[in-house]
Structures are given as C-alpha cells and as structure tokens.
Design an enzyme around this catalytic site. Structure first.
Site, mmCIF file in Angstrom:
data_model
loop_
_atom_site.group_PDB
_atom_site.id
_atom_site.type_symbol
_atom_site.label_atom_id
_atom_site.label_comp_id
_atom_site.label_asym_id
_atom_site.label_seq_id
_atom_site.Cartn_x
_atom_site.Cartn_y
_atom_site.Cartn_z
ATOM 1 N N ASP B 298 0.683 -1.271 -0.013
ATOM 2 C CA ASP B 298 0.211 0.097 0.123
ATOM 3 C C ASP B 298 0.890 1.187 0.184
ATOM 4 O O ASP B 298 1.861 1.282 0.837
ATOM 5 C CB ASP B 298 -0.867 0.012 1.474
ATOM 6 C CG ASP B 298 -1.982 -0.971 1.285
ATOM 7 O OD1 ASP B 298 -1.871 -1.946 0.374
ATOM 8 O OD2 ASP B 298 -2.709 -1.256 2.132
ATOM 9 N N ASP B 335 -10.348 21.223 9.013
ATOM 10 C CA ASP B 335 -9.550 19.769 8.540
ATOM 11 C C ASP B 335 -8.326 19.525 9.561
ATOM 12 O O ASP B 335 -7.306 20.199 9.413
ATOM 13 C CB ASP B 335 -9.037 20.131 7.411
ATOM 14 C CG ASP B 335 -8.567 18.541 6.637
ATOM 15 O OD1 ASP B 335 -8.398 17.789 7.301
ATOM 16 O OD2 ASP B 335 -8.274 18.751 5.257
ATOM 17 N N GLU B 339 -2.502 16.825 6.576
ATOM 18 C CA GLU B 339 -2.489 17.524 5.478
ATOM 19 C C GLU B 339 -3.059 18.719 5.507
ATOM 20 O O GLU B 339 -2.706 19.768 4.778
ATOM 21 C CB GLU B 339 -3.414 16.668 4.143
ATOM 22 C CG GLU B 339 -2.477 15.566 3.653
ATOM 23 C CD GLU B 339 -3.355 14.771 2.859
ATOM 24 O OE1 GLU B 339 -4.451 15.042 2.495
ATOM 25 O OE2 GLU B 339 -2.720 13.537 2.748
ATOM 26 N N PHE B 368 -14.945 15.093 4.750
ATOM 27 C CA PHE B 368 -14.187 14.450 3.293
ATOM 28 C C PHE B 368 -15.174 13.137 3.197
ATOM 29 O O PHE B 368 -15.409 12.750 4.387
ATOM 30 C CB PHE B 368 -12.915 14.154 3.528
ATOM 31 C CG PHE B 368 -12.476 13.168 2.396
ATOM 32 C CD1 PHE B 368 -12.002 13.722 1.165
ATOM 33 C CD2 PHE B 368 -12.426 11.770 2.438
ATOM 34 C CE1 PHE B 368 -11.497 13.131 -0.128
ATOM 35 C CE2 PHE B 368 -12.026 11.044 1.405
ATOM 36 C CZ PHE B 368 -11.511 11.834 0.124
ATOM 37 N N SER B 369 -15.528 12.686 2.147
ATOM 38 C CA SER B 369 -16.273 11.555 2.049
ATOM 39 C C SER B 369 -15.611 10.698 0.920
ATOM 40 O O SER B 369 -15.261 11.321 -0.167
ATOM 41 C CB SER B 369 -17.762 11.567 1.855
ATOM 42 O OG SER B 369 -18.043 11.664 0.409
ATOM 43 N N ALA B 370 -15.517 9.402 1.160
ATOM 44 C CA ALA B 370 -14.913 8.430 0.244
ATOM 45 C C ALA B 370 -15.745 8.467 -1.266
ATOM 46 O O ALA B 370 -15.286 8.429 -2.348
ATOM 47 C CB ALA B 370 -14.588 7.223 0.609
ATOM 48 N N ARG B 373 -15.266 12.303 -2.541
ATOM 49 C CA ARG B 373 -13.726 12.506 -2.600
ATOM 50 C C ARG B 373 -13.563 13.957 -2.599
ATOM 51 O O ARG B 373 -12.586 14.251 -3.413
ATOM 52 C CB ARG B 373 -13.158 12.046 -3.832
ATOM 53 C CG ARG B 373 -13.276 10.474 -4.095
ATOM 54 C CD ARG B 373 -12.719 9.848 -5.347
ATOM 55 N NE ARG B 373 -11.162 10.015 -5.222
ATOM 56 C CZ ARG B 373 -10.468 9.082 -4.676
ATOM 57 N NH1 ARG B 373 -11.236 8.015 -3.985
ATOM 58 N NH2 ARG B 373 -9.262 9.190 -4.591
ATOM 59 N N LYS B 389 -25.710 21.182 15.478
ATOM 60 C CA LYS B 389 -25.477 20.700 16.870
ATOM 61 C C LYS B 389 -26.284 19.486 17.311
ATOM 62 O O LYS B 389 -27.276 19.256 16.499
ATOM 63 C CB LYS B 389 -26.384 21.938 17.624
ATOM 64 C CG LYS B 389 -26.203 21.669 19.286
ATOM 65 C CD LYS B 389 -27.153 22.646 19.821
ATOM 66 C CE LYS B 389 -27.183 22.361 21.380
ATOM 67 N NZ LYS B 389 -28.166 22.918 22.001
ATOM 68 N N ASP B 538 -5.874 -3.844 6.450
ATOM 69 C CA ASP B 538 -6.261 -3.495 7.871
ATOM 70 C C ASP B 538 -7.759 -3.297 7.832
ATOM 71 O O ASP B 538 -8.211 -3.599 8.845
ATOM 72 C CB ASP B 538 -5.741 -2.159 8.455
ATOM 73 C CG ASP B 538 -5.481 -1.319 7.148
ATOM 74 O OD1 ASP B 538 -6.370 -1.276 6.162
ATOM 75 O OD2 ASP B 538 -4.323 -0.553 7.312
#
Lengths: 155, 698, 550
Positions: B298, B335, B339, B368-370, B373, B389, B538
């Site tokens: 990886d 964030d 990064e 962020f969402s996969a 992206r 809230k 993992d």
C-alpha cells in the site's frame, strides 16, 4: 456371474501382458538375430564366420583366437591363463622379439629376417592406439609361407 | 528477554528422559548408544568379540560424551522454549494494554468504569473521548466525532462518525465524544493462537520441518544399516573392530547437529518475528514468507508516510495565488489532518489569511467523504451561519457583518468552497478553465498530488501536495527486488501520481486508483500465475484479500475481520514491516538449510578420523588414510567431542538466524553453500585435530 | 597417468557419445510424443495390428501404478519365458552342441539377471548355452529389459512434465521403443560389428585343426555363433551380458581396438541420449545440464581415479587393449552399469576397481539407460531439498515445491541400495557360502564378494566371480538382489513422479538447477551422501588392497 465378470476382466488384463511377452520373443529373440545372420552372411561372410584361416585346404584356426603353438619353430601365444579370455591371439612386439632367438636357433632363419617378419606384422589398428602387438597366427602363417623349406610339413 | 539459567538447566536435564526424546529420533538413538557404551564400561566381559579395545576408562569417556551430546540438544530445546515462554508472557500482557471506559448502565448517564479492553464483551457500551483509541469494532450510538482511520483505510482525512456509523478497532478519536456499542468479542484469537503455538509441547511442525525431519530419519536409517553392516562384517571377517568405536562413528555420522537444533530453529523464528512486534499464527506462515514472489505494498503508510504536505498554490484561469491560498485556508480550517494543517501553515506562511476567517466559526463544513472524494465549507457571508448541533438540527442566526473593508462584497451571498480530487471537483464546475487539465497534470507528472479548489462552481486553483517517502524505503525496495521479489504498489492515486512515486522508490509495477476491494482481485490474479503473494491490510475491505494471500500481514490497528483473516499481525501497525517479514522467512529457511548442509558435510572429516583407525589392528595399511594422524582413542574422542561441542556452538546461530544481505536467490545460495557447506567440510578437520592436540596435551 | 593421445581418445569417445546423443534425442522424444515421423508409413500399420492383437487401447493413458505394474508384469512373463527356454534348451531347436538344460537356480539367476538389465553371468555362454538360448533367452531379454528401462524413464519424466495428466501407455511405449529405437539402432550396430570382425552365424561351432595339428593331429573348437546381433543390444541396451564367459575380452566378441572403441561408444550412447531426452520431454532443454554435466563430471572423476595408476599388460589384460583401454572400459561399463568387461577384473588396478565401485554405487554417471536418468533426477531432487533451503526459499524443482512425501520416497530409494548390498554380503559370509566357492577371507576376497552384490544391486553385471559363483546360494541371493535392485527403485521413483504429476508450479525462478554452481553442488552431494556412505566398505576392499600394494 461375478466370477465370470472378474474372470473376463483378468483375461482382458492378462492378454496384453502375455501377448507382449510372446510377441517380443518372436521379434527380438528370433526375427532380429536371424535377419542379421542372413544380412551378415550376405554382406560379410568372412567376418560372419569367424575369420577362419585355411592351410592345405583345411581350417587351421581363426585369426581372432589363439591356438596352441608348442614347437620352438613357431611364435607362441601367451599362456592360456595369462589373458582374460584365455584366447588372446596377440603378443606384444617385445614378447615376439624375445622369441626370435629361440626360433632362429630352431629353424636357422636369420634373426634379422625374423625381426623383419615381426616388424611387418605389427598391428596397424594397435599402433593407432599406441599399442605394439602382433597376431601370433599371422606371424606363423607368414613364416610357413615364406620359409617353405623349413615349414614344409605345414605349407 | 532474559534467560532464566536455573530453569533452563533443570528443563534441559528433565528433557533427557527417553520419553521426552521421542519427538527427536536422532537424539533418542544417541541416547540409546549411550546406554550400550555405558554398559560396556561397566561390564566389558559381556561384549565378547566386539569389545576389542577393552579399556573401561575409554568406554566411560565415550559414554560420557554421548550423554553430553544429547544434553546439548536438550539444552538448545530448553533455551528456545524459554525464549518462547517469554514471548507468550509478553503476549498475554498485550491484552491488558488498552484501558477502556465501559459504561456502567445502558442509559444516558455517563458513569464509566475503566476496564482492560480484553474484558470488553460484545454488546457492552463504551465511552470514547478525544484521544481515545477505539479498542474494538463498535457502532456509534450517540454523538458525532472525528475519527482518524488513516492507517486503516489509507485515507488521510479524518472521518466524521455519526450514530449508526461503524467504528473500526484501532482508529483514534481526534475530536468530540462518542458512545458506542461493541459489536465484536475481543477474541483476539491470533494472539491466543500464537500463545498456543509457542507454548504447546506438541507444536505442529511446519511442512518444511516435517520434510527435513524425514531426511534426518532417512539418513539415520541408512547409517544404521551401514554400521550394522560393518559390525557384521567385522565379526565375519575377523576384523576385530570395537563396538564403541563403531558407535562413535555411527553417532558422528548421524545428523546430530541439525537433529539437535531443528526444533530451536523453528521456534526461534517465531520469537524473532515477535521481537519485531509481529505475531505469527503459525510457523508455516513465516516459511511461506520466504517464498514470496510478489509483495503488494500500500502506498500510504508503506512507501510514503501517511501524510502529504502542501507545497504550493497554483491559480487557474484569471485567479491569483492569493485567492487560491485563502480559499484553501477556509476549506481546511476544520481539517484536523496533517494535510489540512500543512495547507493552513502554507497559506499562513505566504500571508494568505482570508478576511472571512471570523465567519468560520459559524460556517458549515462538509467532511471528506470517500464517495464524493471532496470536502468543503459553506459560509453565509457575515449575515448568516449555520451551526450543527446535537443530532444535526441546523439553527440559523442572523448577524451583522463586522467586515466593511471589502468593496466587492456581495451581501448575503453564500460562499461554498469545495476542495478535493481533481476529477470530483471538475464535475462540480460550471465551465472548467482551459488550463485546468494541464495544471493538474503538471502536478501529477512530478508524482505529487493535486487538490483542486472551486468556489461556487468556479475553479480557483490547485494545491500541490507532496508525498513524503518513508525513510529508508528506497533501500528496502531495492533489497526486495534484488532477491527476485516483485513489489507492486497499490494506491488510490491518479495514474501519473502513482507512476511518479513508484519510479521514485524504484517500483516497476503499480496499481493506481485502486479501491481496497481491488486487492483481492490483484492477489487472485498473481496466484493464478502460481505466484506466492504477500500483502498487508487492515480494513474490513482487506479481509478477503488477506485471507487468500499466501502471507497476509494485518495491522493491529485494523479491524477484527482483517486480523482474523491474516496469518500475521503487526502490533505496531507499521505496514512497511511486510518486507522484514519476508526477510525473516528467508532467514529461517536459510538457517535450517545451512545447519543441515553443515551437519551433513561434517561427515567427511569424521569418516577420515575414525575409519582408518577402526580396523587398525587387522588392516594396518589403512593408516595411510589417516590424514589427521590420530591415535585410536584420540580419534574416537576428538571426533565425538567435536560432534557434541558443535551443537552449543551453533545454538546462537540457530537462535539468531544466519546473517545475510538481500541479494539474488542464486548468490544467497552460493554464499551460504560456500560458508556452511564448504565450512562444514573444512571446520571439522581443523576442529578434530585441535581437540586431538588438546587431548594429547592433557 | 595417461598420455595426451590417450586423453584425446577419452575426449573423442565421450565427445562423440554426447554429440550423437544430442542429435538422437529429438528423434527419441518424437517417438514417445508420437509425433509423425518417416517410419510411420511402414510401422504404423504393423504397430496398430499389434495393439489390436494385444487388445490395447493405444490412446489410453496410465497412472504411475498402472504403468509400473504393467511393466513389472510383462517383465515377469518375459523372465518366465527365458527361464523355461534355459531349462529346456536340450529339447529346443538350434542346439548343435547339444548342451543340456540349465539347473533351476542358474536358469532363475540368468533369467532375472538378463531381464533386470544386470547380466551378471554365472555361466559361460559358449560352454552352456545353445544358439536358441543365446537368441531367445539372452538376446530377447536384453531387448526387453532395455526397452523397459527406457519406457519407465520416459514415463517418469512425463510425470514431471508440466501439463501431463498421465504417464503414457506402457504397451504402446514398449512396442514403439522396440520398433523405432532399439531395432533400427541395433540393426546398424550389428552390421558395423560384423564388418569390424564379429561373427554372426547359426551354423555350429567349427571343429578345426590347428597349424601344428597338420602334423600332430591337434584340434580345436572355434566357438562362433550369432554374436554380433547380441553384442549390439548388450552394449546399446547397457545390458552387458556377453555371448562368451569372458565377455568382451573374448576376441570373437571384441576382436580389435576398433570394435572396442565402437562398443564403448554404443554403451554410452543411450544413457547420454536420455540426458538430452529429459530436457526435450520436459520442454526445458536447460534442465538437461545438471543431469548431463553432473553425470559426466562424476564419470570424469571415476576416470581420473582409474587412470592414476598405469595399468600394466599383466594377467587378465588382453594384449590388443592394453592397460589403458582395459581401465577405460572398466570405468565406462560401471558408469553406465552395462557390466560387460574387456579384461578380467582381477587384472585391474585396485584404483580402477574403486572407480568401478563408484560408478555402481552412484548408478547415474550417466547410469544404465533409463534408470540412470531416474536416479540422477532423484539426486537432483534431494540435493535441491537439502541445499536449496540455503537460497532462502522452500526448495522447488521444476517450479514444484518438494514436500515431505517426495523426500520420504527418495529416502526409501536411498535405503534400498545399502540394504540389498550389505545384508546378502554378510549372509554370504555367515552362511559359509563364500568359503564354499573358495573365496579367501582377505581384503581381495571381500572385494570380490562385495563387488558381486554391489554389481547385482546396481544391475551392472560385471563381476570377479563369474561362473565361480554358480552355487545355489549365490544364484538365488543375487537373483533376489537383482530383482529388488531393479524394480524397487523404479517403483519408488515412479511413485515420486506420480506424486509430483500435476503439482502446482511456480513460474518464478528460485534456485536455478540449470546453473553450473548447482551442478557442482549436486556432484559434491552425490559424493558425500552416496559414495561416502560406503566408504568403510570400500576401505575394507579396494582401498585396503591399494595401500597394501603401495
């Protein structure tokens, strides 16, 4: 019923085994050697029949095997038990040379002439493999042919 | 790991019992010969015809050395066993390492007790606060928090976790507080398996160990026939060879060295792996590692450190670097990833601090969402902001703008800034600027990661992120390649980025834009070509691939499913260790081969030591073979002593493994053959003569 | 030591065997892959008739067990035929000398001896066997044992070949070996041998006079017969059983240096060819290297040992061969386990005998055709296993992982040899059988007895004792040893191949078995594991004799 089936099975299994045994006997044991015999007799009859040597119209031996020479007038081969085969037709040039004196005494042929006979007959193939030897029968036949007066009983 | 000397000594003596030697036929036979020669020492008259030396002291000496030979073997076993026990002890401690806050009652109260994670059971409720390591797979019941799963998923951005979301054991909570329900039992069966592996006296032998044992038994059988043959002929031909001398020759010829060290070699392999904090579930897995043809690496975590660093802001269209920097600043404010922080730092260093900074507290952030992206922020300029809230109800407030310096203000206008993968961002653009692709590619070509930024559907620019290579990774990759193993890099990056990083570290093959599920296909593809594949994993997504891979190394921080599927687990969750695992596997095989070859090569010298003197009485002409010039007694004793003493001398080698530098299979073979095969021929000649001289001096 | 010209002869003969083998191998490979060939037009109809006659499905493949037991069964049938012919030759045709039938134990020994490719001769052919027996018992079994050896070896290699699902069909392989390999080669060889001076006739022995007999009436029997055809197969098939008791020392069987060299070439031809066939059938020509080079390096070591002394023209050495060609032959005949001799072993230097022992103990330098190849592959497998680990990978041969079953089979094959040599040797002494045939209890006497059983176990056939060992004990004991020495290793190695057949192969190259390094390690392991094992016995025999003389 079952026995018949298994009997049939056994028969089917045995057929190639026994068949091949017999067939190979015919081909390898009879056909091949007899075929070669025929071929050899046609192509090389002299070799195929043992390279026989004739004197006075009789077979007196084979070039390939030793024979007994007991008389002092002949070159003599190695003792039977000295070689592996007991039939060693050859002696080394040294062994031949060692016999020249005896033959000369017995026959009156000059030693130098005998030496020449030996020298002329040193085996050609032997020389190629660095061996100096002579065929006893060939030597004696040459003596018989060249010195007919001495060997009149043989020639 | 300390060695308890007393315990080892006692253990080694207990193991001398023929019963406990059953598993080691070679040594059992040596012990049997000890009893025979001991009997000769006690009552030589009982051995008429075969006790031709007739010297009871000599017989006693031979018997003593035979027993010592066996003892050296049991000592080596005991040492390895001790090492293994230490391993098991420290493994047990592992399970108590993480303390978890367990909720006392299944209600809204936050009363917790601290319990070791090993005591957590499926169905328990746990409280996770900022900085907590999630001990085990769980499901969020309440609360929203950011969780760092970067080492598990390879995605560096933290993930927002809301009720219903799955939490992966090993992930780290980096903000807020969660209540979660445990969904798995802490079976940690891999640890239990390993404890079993190192503790069990009936440890299953690896296939290769079984095969080596078969060779040893075969050789033993051959030498048994030979010795009985010599004995028979000696009697029949009246050669008057002494039984004790024949036994000495026999024992010397037997593969005692490898026979004694074989169990220790296998066991120490497991221990050595554990010294690197890797838990193997079977001895076989370690050996298989030595056979690996392909390693799937990886990119993130293995080749590069998990985080990338922002290097530059590249404007697009008519925009300025400042605009890009400020937008990046805004979108990265929330964030918390390295990064994100590096973007803020770069913007700050360049002086690109946006005036909207003050509005940010009330801005709406998109995590962020996969799937998309992307991540982003929505700011309703000065007048409105949204606040999320509790369970996500948005409450709107109105507020007067405090900023008056901006002349081109579009009052009440909403600003939405989205940053993310160039493809995803491009899809959001109204019309991509003409230089969009060129700039992106310009970054990718250098092996760096472009992050595109848009504001309200208009592309602003690109953030150039640079991957930071792990220290020493290039050398490791080179080593792997030298040994004929193909490294394949797996990454979610763009092809160009992937290519450049691959080139930089010297990898020829890479799979870009890979999703975790792709690993399974890659493993299968390689295996279809009869290759042995090693991989790391993992996440739950990796589990199928880990299960089919020949060597699967799971990260301890990974999911339970991954750990169950893998045949090794790295407790330190360092994926780069897969390379070390392969080296260790090779070392284990090499050590076993080296000691076997050494042991067999030793026989030459032993023949030359004993055979010439064996028939000294009846065939004195064989003295010409006695190139070592040994007397009968000295020849037998020297050869036997050498045969015995070589065992403890090689214990360190067996435990540490043969030293080697990564090189090609053939050069490893040549080198080891020369050292251990060649050495095995020469060393005993020297050693036996040396012992002979020493015996003479005494 | 030998001189430059002698060295040239060695290199020339070995070189031409290698060259001829290399040229012949593709043809032989095609015979077994049943690729179309020029002989098809003539032979296909004949062979197909044979298959129909035998009830053989020529397309049906066999597993290793089926193949092995078919070979064993056919061989046993052939032995029985040979046995019956030998015991009944007095009532069978072509017996011009009116020899009586052989005793049961001698016939048993002889039938097994020839059928197992051993050709230990406890008889002197020219004094005991009719022409019919020489052809239909000896020559016949020499053909079939040679064919069997090649067939099982090819089947063995097929098992190791990638993508094969069976080992082929024994009956088809056997028929094709005879029709397409042995008969054509023997045909050419026989004609050359006759041309060079070897007799071929079925007329009776010549009752001739002698030169002196012209005066004193002395006579001699000139024992000729169908010699050349037998010599062709006995040398080509690495059988070794001669027409005569003295074997190729007899001038009719080996009349001059030319026949001597040609016969050495014939012995080497098929074992060498099969090294190439190995690579061809596998489809990996480079794998021929360890097999061929390993065999020839060991062969060269044997030759060097034998050539250290200058063998003098003493007792037991034929004048036309001299010491050099006798020592050379002795090494060759054991290196390929032919067992024919051109001298009497008693006349050989102890070091030449030591070299001969090495050839018989290793059995694959390059060994008897077929079996020698199988043994060498076995040595490769065990060497790969023992030293391959040192390359840091699980040992693989031809890409296949060597597992403990393979190792077990190899170790069993290894055990067979010491067992069937040592047990009967000790029994021979203990039972008084050695004393009964008048062999003294000395180192040279031990050498003779140990050689007898080693030669029998290795299916070699050369021996010191010859007809001296024609006692019930030695006939039966060596018969059992020859039988086990032949079929036990073949069975075990077929099982090895069967177990490797279809095994998963890795495409990655681990330890390269086709490298020179590996070949050298292979040679060293063979010397250590095979030869050194017998070192104590060699020390008691030829080594002790050597130092006694030195």
């Amino acid at each position: 019923m079952e026995t018949t089936t298994s009997g049939k099975k056994a028969k089917r299994a045995l057929r190639p085994i026994i068949g091949l045994g017999l067939l190979s006997l015919l081909v390898c044991g009879l056909f091949f050697p007899l075929f070669i015999t025929g071929l050899a007799q046609v192509l090389f009859p002299y070799q195929a029949n043992g390279e026989l040597v004739h004197l006075k119209g009789e077979v007196v031996g084979s070039n390939l095997i030793a024979q007994n020479f007991t008389l002092p007038i002949f070159f003599q081969p190695r003792n039977e038990s000295q070689s592996a085969s007991g039939l060693d037709p050859d002696i080394t040039v040294q062994m031949a040379d060692a016999q020249i004196g005896r033959i000369s005494n017995a026959t009156g042929i000059p030693a130098s002439s005998l030496q020449q006979v030996v020298n002329e007959n040193v085996d050609v193939e032997g020389r190629l493999v660095e061996l100096q030897y002579v065929n006893v029968l060939t030597l004696n036949i040459q003596l018989i042919n060249e010195y007919q007066s001495v060997y009149s009983a043989y020639g | 790991m300390g060695v308890n000397t007393d315990k080892v000594l006692v253990d080694s003596l207990v193991r001398l019992s023929p019963l406990s030697l059953r598993a080691n036929p070679v040594m059992l036979i040596v012990e049997l010969t000890f009893f025979i020669v001991a009997a000769m020492a006690v009552y030589p008259q009982g051995f008429t015809g075969v006790a031709t030396v007739g010297d009871r002291t000599f017989y006693a000496e031979v018997a003593a050395i035979l027993l010592i030979t066996v003892w050296f073997s049991t000592l080596s076993d005991a040492l390895a066993e001790q090492q293994a026990k230490n391993t098991a002890t420290s493994l047990r401690k592992l399970e108590t390492e993480v303390m978890t806050k367990k909720l006392v009652r299944h209600d809204w109260s936050r009363d917790v007790v601290q319990v070791p994670s090993s005591e957590i059971k499926k169905g328990d409720l746990i409280l996770l606060e900022k900085g907590d390591l999630i001990p085990i797979d769980a499901e969020v019941l309440e609360g929203i928090a950011m969780v760092d799963e970067s080492l598990l998923t390879g995605e560096s951005a933290p993930v927002r976790k809301a009720p219903g979301d799955a939490l992966i054991g090993g992930a780290l909570v980096i903000s807020d507080t969660l209540t979660a329900k445990v969904v798995a039992n802490p079976g940690e069966s891999y640890i239990n398996q390993m404890i079993k592996l190192v503790e069990s006296s009936k440890r299953p032998k690896s296939p290769n160990e079984v095969a080596v044992t078969t060779v040893l038994i075969g050789l033993t059988a051959i030498f048994s026939i030979i010795i009985v043959g010599i004995l028979g002929l000696s009697v029949e031909l009246g050669l008057a060879a002494d039984l004790s001398v024949l036994i000495a020759l026999y024992v010397c010829l037997l593969p005692t060295t490898i026979g004694a060290l074989l169990p220790a070699i296998g066991l120490s392999g497991i221990s050595r792996l554990y010294a690197r904090r890797i838990v193997a579930k079977s001895g076989k897995a370690i050996e298989t590692a030595g056979d690996v043809d392909v390693i799937l690496l990886d990119k993130t975590g293995t080749i590069t450190v998990g985080n990338r660093e922002a290097m530059e802001f590249l404007p697009l269209g008519g925009h300025t670097e400042k605009e890009v920097g400020e937008a990046a600043f805004l979108s990265s404010w929330h964030d918390d990833t390295p990064e994100g922080r590096s973007i803020i730092r770069l913007a700050y260093d360049k002086g690109f601090v946006p005036k909207e900074l003050n509005s940010l507290a009330l801005a709406e952030f998109y995590d962020f969402s996969a799937a998309t992206r992307t991540s982003g922020v929505k700011i309703t300029r000065a007048t409105s902001f949204s606040l999320r809230k509790g369970r996500g109800e948005a409450v709107r407030f109105r507020r007067k703008s405090s900023d008056t310096s901006s002349s081109e203000d579009e009052a009440d206008a909403e600003i939405e800034i989205i940053k993310g993968s160039p493809d995803s961002v491009k899809a959001k653009l109204v019309s991509p600027p003409p230089d969009y692709d060129a700039v992106i590619e310009g970054v990718s070509v250098k092996g760096e990661t472009p992050i595109a930024i848009e504001r309200n559907g208009e592309a602003l620019g690109v953030i150039r992120l640079k991957d930071i290579l792990k220290a020493g990774i290039k050398e490791k990759i080179l080593g792997v390649k030298t040994m004929g193993i193909r490294p394949v890099m797996i990454t979610g990056d763009q092809p160009l980025t992937a290519k450049n990083i691959a080139t930089e570290v010297g990898i020829d093959e890479y799979v870009p834009r890979a999703k975790p599920e792709d690993k399974f296909l890659i493993v299968q593809k390689e295996q279809a070509q009869s290759r042995i594949v090693a991989m790391i994993g993992d996440g739950t997504n990796d589990a199928p691939a880990l299960a089919v891979a020949d060597v699967g190394l799971a990260m301890n921080s990974g999911t339970e499913a991954a750990k169950e599927a893998a045949n090794m687990v790295d407790l330190e969750s360092n994926p780069a260790k897969i390379i070390e695992v392969v080296l260790l596997g090779k070392q284990l095989l090499m050590t076993r081969g080296a000691v076997t070859a050494f042991s067999i090569a030793n026989d030459i010298a032993k023949y030359f030591a004993i055979v010439p003197v064996m028939f000294a009485a009846t065939l004195p002409q064989l003295e010409s073979l006695n190139i070592l010039h040994l007397g009968l007694h000295s020849a037998v004793l020297s050869a036997l002593i050498f045969n015995a003493i070589i065992i403890p001398l090689l214990i360190p080698l067996a435990m540490r493994g043969v030293a080697f530098k990564p090189s090609s299979t053939m050069s490893l073979f040549l080198r080891n053959t020369l050292i251990y095969g060649g050495g095995g021929i020469i060393v005993p000649f020297v050693g036996i003569k040396l012992i002979d001289v020493l015996i003479g001096a005494l | 030591m030998i001189d430059a010209i002698q060295l040239l002869y060695v290199i020339g003969i070995l070189g031409s065997a290698i060259l001829a083998g290399w040229q012949l191998a593709p043809y032989i490979t095609r015979v077994y892959s049943r690729a179309p060939g020029r002989l098809d037009r003539v032979l296909n109809p004949v062979e197909n008739r044979v298959y129909r006659l035998l009830g053989v499905d020529s397309q049906g493949g066999m597993g290793w067990k089926e193949y092995f037991f078919a070979a064993l069964a056919v061989n046993i049938v052939q032995m029985v035929i040979g046995f019956l012919i030998l015991t009944n030759q007095d009532i069978l045709p072509l017996n011009p000398q009116h020899f009586s039938g052989l005793s049961w134990d001698l016939a048993l020994n002889t039938a097994i001896s020839i059928a197992t490719n051993t050709n230990l001769q406890h008889y002197s052919g020219e004094y005991a066997l009719s022409y019919f027996s020489q052809m239909t018992a000896i020559q016949f079994l020499q053909f079939t044992s040679a064919a069997t050896g090649i067939c099982v070896a090819v089947a063995f290699v097929r098992g190791l070949t990638s993508g094969t699902k069976d080992m082929g069909n024994f009956y088809v392989d056997f028929v094709r070996t005879i029709t397409r390999i042995l008969i054509p080669l023997c045909l050419v060889a026989s004609v050359v041998l006759v041309w060079l001076g070897i007799p071929q006739t079925v007329s009776g022995y010549v009752n001739a006079g002698t030169v002196e007999g012209l005066v004193n009436g002395a006579s001699q029997v000139i024992r000729i017969g169908p010699v050349a055809s037998l010599v062709s197969i006995m040398q080509l098939g690495t059988n070794g059983g001669g027409y005569y008791g003295a074997n190729s020392a007899n001038p009719f069987q080996n009349p001059n240096p030319a026949t001597d060299i040609f016969e050495i070439f014939l012995m080497l031809l098929l074992p060498t060819t099969l090294c190439f066939v190995y690579g061809e059938v596998l489809g990996k020509k480079r794998e021929t290297r360890p097999i061929l080079f390993g065999a020839y390096i060991l062969f060269a070591i044997d030759l060097v040992i034998a050539f250290i002394p200058n063998t003098a023209l003493g007792p037991g050495i034929e004048t036309r061969f001299g010491g050099f060609f006798s020592a050379f032959w002795t090494v060759v005949t054991t290196a390929v386990t032919t067992g024919s001799v051109n001298s009497s072993l008693g006349g050989e230097h102890p070091l030449a005998i030591l070299a001969a022992f090495m050839g018989m103990l290793i059995q694959s330098t390059p060994g008897g055709k077929g079996v020698g190849l199988m043994y060498m592959v076995m040595y490769v497998v065990i060497t790969v296993f023992i030293v391959g680990l040192m390359s840091g990978r699980t040992p693989e041969y031809l890409g296949m992982k060597i597992n403990s079953r393979d190792v077990k089979l190899v170790m069993v094959a290894f055990l067979i040899h010491p067992l069937i040599i040592l047990v009967p040797t000790i029994l021979a002494y203990a039972s008084g059988a050695v004393a009964a045939i008048g062999v003294p209890t000395t180192t040279s006497g031990f050498t003779e007895v140990f050689y007898e059983f080693t030669s029998a176990a290795a299916n070699n056939g050369s021996d010191f004792l010859g007809a001296q060992a024609n006692s019930v004990f030695f006939n039966v004991a060596t018969a059992v040893v020859m039988f086990l020495g032949r079929y036990a290793p073949i069975g075990v190695l077929m099982a090895l191949s069967g177990s490797m057949m279809g095994r998963k192969r890795s495409t990655e190259v681990g330890l390269r078995t086709d490298s020179m390094i590996f070949t050298l390690v292979l040679v060293a392991s063979i010397l250590i594991v095979v030869v050194l094992t017998f070192f104590p016995f060699l020390a008691l025999g030829p080594i002790a004799s050597y130092f006694q003389g030195a």
